[in-house]
Design an enzyme around this catalytic site. Sequence first.
Site, mmCIF file in Angstrom:
data_model
loop_
_atom_site.group_PDB
_atom_site.id
_atom_site.type_symbol
_atom_site.label_atom_id
_atom_site.label_comp_id
_atom_site.label_asym_id
_atom_site.label_seq_id
_atom_site.Cartn_x
_atom_site.Cartn_y
_atom_site.Cartn_z
ATOM 1 C CE LYS A 18 -2.029 -1.303 3.834
ATOM 2 N NZ LYS A 18 -1.414 -2.643 4.154
ATOM 3 N NE ARG A 94 -5.485 -0.708 8.681
ATOM 4 C CZ ARG A 94 -4.260 -0.895 8.340
ATOM 5 N NH1 ARG A 94 -4.114 -2.079 8.377
ATOM 6 N NH2 ARG A 94 -3.694 0.016 7.960
ATOM 7 N NE ARG A 129 7.160 -2.246 6.456
ATOM 8 C CZ ARG A 129 6.295 -2.406 6.265
ATOM 9 N NH1 ARG A 129 5.357 -1.714 5.435
ATOM 10 N NH2 ARG A 129 5.342 -2.935 7.365
ATOM 11 N NE ARG A 158 5.018 -0.292 10.417
ATOM 12 C CZ ARG A 158 4.235 -0.289 9.575
ATOM 13 N NH1 ARG A 158 4.072 0.191 8.498
ATOM 14 N NH2 ARG A 158 3.347 -1.349 9.895
ATOM 15 N NE ARG A 169 1.615 -5.228 10.912
ATOM 16 C CZ ARG A 169 2.764 -5.107 10.312
ATOM 17 N NH1 ARG A 169 3.778 -5.347 10.810
ATOM 18 N NH2 ARG A 169 2.630 -4.275 9.154
HETATM 19 P P1 AP5 Z 1 4.800 -1.582 2.020
HETATM 20 O O1 AP5 Z 1 4.228 -0.616 0.897
HETATM 21 O O2 AP5 Z 1 5.328 -0.933 3.085
HETATM 22 O O3 AP5 Z 1 3.362 -2.242 2.574
HETATM 23 P P2 AP5 Z 1 1.982 -1.804 3.196
HETATM 24 O O4 AP5 Z 1 0.832 -2.481 2.545
HETATM 25 O O5 AP5 Z 1 2.207 -0.248 3.264
HETATM 26 O O6 AP5 Z 1 2.217 -2.430 4.499
HETATM 27 P P3 AP5 Z 1 2.266 -2.041 6.134
HETATM 28 O O7 AP5 Z 1 2.850 -2.910 6.818
HETATM 29 O O8 AP5 Z 1 2.483 -0.304 6.211
HETATM 30 O O9 AP5 Z 1 0.750 -2.065 6.354
HETATM 31 P P4 AP5 Z 1 -0.206 -2.555 7.522
HETATM 32 O O10 AP5 Z 1 -1.640 -2.206 7.073
HETATM 33 O O11 AP5 Z 1 0.269 -3.677 8.405
HETATM 34 O O12 AP5 Z 1 0.396 -1.162 8.468
HETATM 35 P P5 AP5 Z 1 -0.020 0.243 8.881
HETATM 36 O O13 AP5 Z 1 1.205 1.166 9.005
HETATM 37 O O14 AP5 Z 1 -1.096 0.647 7.929
HETATM 38 O O15 AP5 Z 1 5.653 -2.786 1.450
HETATM 39 C C1 AP5 Z 1 5.987 -3.672 2.247
HETATM 40 C C2 AP5 Z 1 7.610 -4.166 2.050
HETATM 41 O O16 AP5 Z 1 7.445 -4.778 0.577
HETATM 42 C C3 AP5 Z 1 8.394 -2.901 1.719
HETATM 43 O O17 AP5 Z 1 9.742 -3.290 2.066
HETATM 44 C C4 AP5 Z 1 8.295 -2.760 0.238
HETATM 45 O O18 AP5 Z 1 9.611 -2.290 -0.248
HETATM 46 C C5 AP5 Z 1 8.136 -4.234 -0.333
HETATM 47 N N1 AP5 Z 1 7.431 -4.202 -1.490
HETATM 48 C C6 AP5 Z 1 6.383 -3.180 -1.948
HETATM 49 N N2 AP5 Z 1 5.815 -3.921 -3.178
HETATM 50 C C7 AP5 Z 1 6.462 -4.755 -3.403
HETATM 51 C C8 AP5 Z 1 6.372 -5.318 -4.810
HETATM 52 N N3 AP5 Z 1 5.600 -5.289 -5.508
HETATM 53 N N4 AP5 Z 1 7.435 -6.807 -4.854
HETATM 54 C C9 AP5 Z 1 8.342 -6.645 -3.905
HETATM 55 N N5 AP5 Z 1 8.365 -6.171 -2.898
HETATM 56 C C10 AP5 Z 1 7.436 -5.155 -2.512
HETATM 57 O O19 AP5 Z 1 -0.748 -0.152 10.232
HETATM 58 C C11 AP5 Z 1 -0.089 -0.437 11.215
HETATM 59 C C12 AP5 Z 1 -0.716 -0.563 12.664
HETATM 60 O O20 AP5 Z 1 -1.573 0.656 12.967
HETATM 61 C C13 AP5 Z 1 -1.842 -1.561 12.317
HETATM 62 O O21 AP5 Z 1 -1.596 -2.999 12.765
HETATM 63 C C14 AP5 Z 1 -3.104 -0.920 13.324
HETATM 64 O O22 AP5 Z 1 -2.850 -1.352 14.650
HETATM 65 C C15 AP5 Z 1 -2.882 0.304 13.377
HETATM 66 N N6 AP5 Z 1 -3.753 1.042 12.256
HETATM 67 C C16 AP5 Z 1 -3.576 1.489 10.975
HETATM 68 N N7 AP5 Z 1 -4.659 2.001 10.628
HETATM 69 C C17 AP5 Z 1 -5.726 1.721 11.336
HETATM 70 C C18 AP5 Z 1 -7.014 1.897 11.380
HETATM 71 N N8 AP5 Z 1 -7.493 2.272 10.247
HETATM 72 N N9 AP5 Z 1 -7.757 1.685 12.255
HETATM 73 C C19 AP5 Z 1 -7.331 1.195 13.328
HETATM 74 N N10 AP5 Z 1 -6.074 0.859 13.719
HETATM 75 C C20 AP5 Z 1 -5.228 1.137 12.629
#
Ligand code: AP5
Length: 222
Positions: A18, A94, A129, A158, A169
């Site tokens: 994402k 979410r 990552r 992270r 997660r």
């Molecule tokens: P990356 O692009 O970083 O992936 P991402 O989908 O953004 O992953 P996140 O871990 O950020 O998502 P998440 O939903 O778990 O975390 P968030 O911060 O939203 O890519 C990942 C890796 O793969 C990178 O190293 C990249 O280089 C590599 N990559 C990417 N594309 C690739 C490809 N095509 N091929 C190869 N490699 C690739 O949320 C964190 C926490 O916050 C949650 O657990 C929750 O506790 C809280 N939270 C967040 N949003 C909410 C909400 N709406 N409500 C309540 N709690 C929330």
Amino acid sequence: GKADPLNVMIAGAPASGKGTQCELIKAKYGLVHISAGDLLRAEIATGTDNGKQAKEFMEKGQLVPDEIVVNMVKGRLLQPDAQEKGWLLDGYPRSYSQAMALETLGIRPDIFILLDVPDELLVERVVGRRLDPETGKIYHLKYSPPENEEIASRLTQRFDDTEEKVKLRLQTHYQNIESLVSIYEDVIVKVNGNTTVEGVFGEIEKLLTSSLDKKTEMVTKH
Ligand code: AP5
């Protein structure tokens, strides 16, 4: 008249790509990127009460309660820049209740992109990552390595990027995604996230450009 700006939601399992795709979308379409996770990490870094509470849930891989998240994202979404340029909501809504909070305000996306990546690949993406604290850029030790030694030496990880935590997660993701799919049924598009970064972006570009064309067409017809 001028066409309304594009409004986009992007969802997918942890590490489905994402944030990586949002960097590219933002650069090409000029949308305001609003990441719920980034907003929460900023609260943690500033040391606010919300940040302290949020961290306890994030460490368990659970959703942070609506009391914290809903107003935080709403506040950002309603700022003039997001309204004028269009928004790109990353990791929000979410859950059913978060989606309903937006529906109540009449806020709907033009398109809801769901990145689809097999579970087996997510752990490797998470543990490899790294983030550049200076630019915010997302790297991967194997798939998107840093450009030079200087960047490599300052990369951070992270706190929730461990194999154990990504599994929690992922469970949370599967508990909630179906309710979103039903709310956004009319605008949802599944995109295969299991190709290169450029390959995934190519698919997303086609979708967004066609959404944008449709909006412009509607304006010129009226
Ligand atoms: P990356 O692009 O970083 O992936 P991402 O989908 O953004 O992953 P996140 O871990 O950020 O998502 P998440 O939903 O778990 O975390 P968030 O911060 O939203 O890519 C990942 C890796 O793969 C990178 O190293 C990249 O280089 C590599 N990559 C990417 N594309 C690739 C490809 N095509 N091929 C190869 N490699 C690739 O949320 C964190 C926490 O916050 C949650 O657990 C929750 O506790 C809280 N939270 C967040 N949003 C909410 C909400 N709406 N409500 C309540 N709690 C929330």
